[in-house]
Design a protein around this motif. Sequence first.
Motif, PDB file in Angstrom:
ATOM      1  N   ILE A 178       0.497  -0.037   2.094  1.00  0.00           N
ATOM      2  CA  ILE A 178       1.374  -1.027   2.709  1.00  0.00           C
ATOM      3  C   ILE A 178       0.569  -2.128   3.377  1.00  0.00           C
ATOM      4  O   ILE A 178      -0.607  -1.961   3.707  1.00  0.00           O
ATOM      5  CB  ILE A 178       2.333  -0.384   3.738  1.00  0.00           C
ATOM      6  CG1 ILE A 178       1.555   0.253   4.900  1.00  0.00           C
ATOM      7  CG2 ILE A 178       3.248   0.624   3.069  1.00  0.00           C
ATOM      8  CD1 ILE A 178       2.452   0.774   6.033  1.00  0.00           C
ATOM      9  N   LYS A 179       1.219  -3.284   3.547  1.00  0.00           N
ATOM     10  CA  LYS A 179       0.652  -4.336   4.392  1.00  0.00           C
ATOM     11  C   LYS A 179       0.637  -3.835   5.832  1.00  0.00           C
ATOM     12  O   LYS A 179       1.543  -3.104   6.227  1.00  0.00           O
ATOM     13  CB  LYS A 179       1.510  -5.612   4.306  1.00  0.00           C
ATOM     14  CG  LYS A 179       1.607  -6.230   2.928  1.00  0.00           C
ATOM     15  CD  LYS A 179       2.568  -7.417   2.904  1.00  0.00           C
ATOM     16  CE  LYS A 179       4.005  -6.987   3.129  1.00  0.00           C
ATOM     17  NZ  LYS A 179       4.972  -8.096   3.042  1.00  0.00           N
ATOM     18  N   PRO A 180      -0.349  -4.183   6.620  1.00  0.00           N
ATOM     19  CA  PRO A 180      -1.418  -5.152   6.369  1.00  0.00           C
ATOM     20  C   PRO A 180      -2.742  -4.538   5.904  1.00  0.00           C
ATOM     21  O   PRO A 180      -3.798  -5.133   6.143  1.00  0.00           O
ATOM     22  CB  PRO A 180      -1.584  -5.798   7.748  1.00  0.00           C
ATOM     23  CG  PRO A 180      -1.363  -4.659   8.699  1.00  0.00           C
ATOM     24  CD  PRO A 180      -0.278  -3.812   8.048  1.00  0.00           C
ATOM     25  N   GLU A 181      -2.711  -3.383   5.253  1.00  0.00           N
ATOM     26  CA  GLU A 181      -3.955  -2.772   4.803  1.00  0.00           C
ATOM     27  C   GLU A 181      -4.595  -3.640   3.722  1.00  0.00           C
ATOM     28  O   GLU A 181      -3.918  -4.106   2.798  1.00  0.00           O
ATOM     29  CB  GLU A 181      -3.673  -1.361   4.291  1.00  0.00           C
ATOM     30  CG  GLU A 181      -3.174  -0.441   5.402  1.00  0.00           C
ATOM     31  CD  GLU A 181      -2.575   0.853   4.885  1.00  0.00           C
ATOM     32  OE1 GLU A 181      -2.681   1.119   3.662  1.00  0.00           O
ATOM     33  OE2 GLU A 181      -1.989   1.592   5.697  1.00  0.00           O
ATOM     34  N   SER A 182      -5.888  -3.815   3.818  1.00  0.00           N
ATOM     35  CA  SER A 182      -6.586  -4.742   2.935  1.00  0.00           C
ATOM     36  C   SER A 182      -6.429  -4.394   1.468  1.00  0.00           C
ATOM     37  O   SER A 182      -6.371  -5.276   0.603  1.00  0.00           O
ATOM     38  CB  SER A 182      -8.076  -4.778   3.310  1.00  0.00           C
ATOM     39  OG  SER A 182      -8.785  -5.669   2.482  1.00  0.00           O
ATOM     40  N   ARG A 183      -6.329  -3.118   1.165  1.00  0.00           N
ATOM     41  CA  ARG A 183      -6.290  -2.687  -0.230  1.00  0.00           C
ATOM     42  C   ARG A 183      -5.107  -3.271  -0.981  1.00  0.00           C
ATOM     43  O   ARG A 183      -5.226  -3.593  -2.175  1.00  0.00           O
ATOM     44  CB  ARG A 183      -6.261  -1.151  -0.292  1.00  0.00           C
ATOM     45  CG  ARG A 183      -6.147  -0.584  -1.701  1.00  0.00           C
ATOM     46  CD  ARG A 183      -7.285  -1.033  -2.615  1.00  0.00           C
ATOM     47  NE  ARG A 183      -7.092  -0.529  -3.980  1.00  0.00           N
ATOM     48  CZ  ARG A 183      -7.556  -1.120  -5.054  1.00  0.00           C
ATOM     49  NH1 ARG A 183      -8.257  -2.253  -4.959  1.00  0.00           N
ATOM     50  NH2 ARG A 183      -7.340  -0.589  -6.244  1.00  0.00           N
TER      51      ARG A 183
END
Length: 205
Positions: free
Chosen positions: A139-144
């Motif tokens: 999910i956002k805000p994870e960089s991946r």
Amino acid sequence: MTKAVIFDIGNVLIEWQPERYYDRVIGPTRRKAMFAAIDLHAMNDKVDRGAHFQDVVYAEAAANPEWAAEVRMWHDNWLDLATPAIDHSVRLLDALKSTGVPVFALTNFGKQTFEIAEPVYPFLKVFDRRYVSGHMGVIKPESRIYEMVEEDCGLLPSQLLFTDDRQDNIDAASARGWQTHLFEGPAGFALRLVEEGLLTEDAAQ
């Protein structure tokens, strides 16, 4: 130069204000007490990561018997939480599409909830590419999740213009070199699209 415009969905194209629904149904006092007792947004994050919608919500209800009926409403009445469409934003999406600008969705959205939303909000089918967190497992805000978008679409970060209503999601995209716009209403985003030369003033109305 912008090669694609990326829309968040919740609070950009569809209003997502669960608190407002519960204020109407059980009253602000009880709603505040329930949200203080249970982290319902954290519950929803599990769904957005791909967990089964009904299973997650009903498990939370079972774990909180004093609020069980109210928690189950999150599932049983979900369309009443995710409403209405933000009409001006939908017009911007359609205008970009009609001018040949690629439009993508990047959204924290569950698998089952997206299936519920699609028949009700036909514009969800307009996108050239849809990046739905429930299917991506992140999910956002994870960089991946931003990296996965780049890998799939093949565009440079600097060629992407992304709008989202949450500053943390915008900051994560900016950190990867995306162009960004913090969504605070469709009029502001319309102006940005005109400034970028992506729409005329008439088309952005």
